[in-house]
Enzyme design. Structure first.
Site, PDB file in Angstrom:
ATOM      1  N   CYS A  11      -1.583  -0.883  -6.379  1.00  0.00           N
ATOM      2  CA  CYS A  11      -0.506  -1.245  -5.453  1.00  0.00           C
ATOM      3  C   CYS A  11      -1.033  -1.214  -4.004  1.00  0.00           C
ATOM      4  O   CYS A  11      -2.116  -0.688  -3.755  1.00  0.00           O
ATOM      5  CB  CYS A  11       0.664  -0.271  -5.611  1.00  0.00           C
ATOM      6  SG  CYS A  11       0.242   1.428  -5.155  1.00  0.00           S
ATOM      7  N   CYS A  14      -2.178   2.173  -2.807  1.00  0.00           N
ATOM      8  CA  CYS A  14      -3.439   2.592  -3.424  1.00  0.00           C
ATOM      9  C   CYS A  14      -4.613   1.921  -2.726  1.00  0.00           C
ATOM     10  O   CYS A  14      -5.633   2.556  -2.451  1.00  0.00           O
ATOM     11  CB  CYS A  14      -3.445   2.257  -4.908  1.00  0.00           C
ATOM     12  SG  CYS A  14      -2.081   3.008  -5.811  1.00  0.00           S
TER      13      CYS A  14
END
Length: 77
Positions: A11, A14
């Site tokens: 994501c 991240c």
């Protein structure tokens, strides 16, 4: 050598955490093995429920939020 792992499914949070790790390493001139773990089964081995997770030398330092560059630099010192 320092071991750094960023756990998360890929994501934006991240990816930002991973980028921040690389930036912190540049600022500190510290060499480290950096690993990005995106596989759900692999993440489950670490018993985490919220991502992203920043691990340094197998210790969870930050989970569930983006680790800031300044924080990572402090962890590395």
């Amino acid at each position: 050598m320092t071991q750094i792992k960023v756990l998360g499914p890929g994501c934006p949070k991240c990816k930002t955490t991973y980028s921040n790790v690389l930036e912190a390493l540049k600022l500190t001139n510290i060499e480290a093995n950096v690993e990005k773990i995106e596989d759900i089964e692999e993440m489950m081995k670490y018993n985490i429920l919220t991502t992203p997770v920043l691990m340094i030398d197998d210790q969870i330092k930050v989970k569930g939020r983006i680790a800031q560059v300044s924080e990572i630099v402090a962890f590395l010192k």
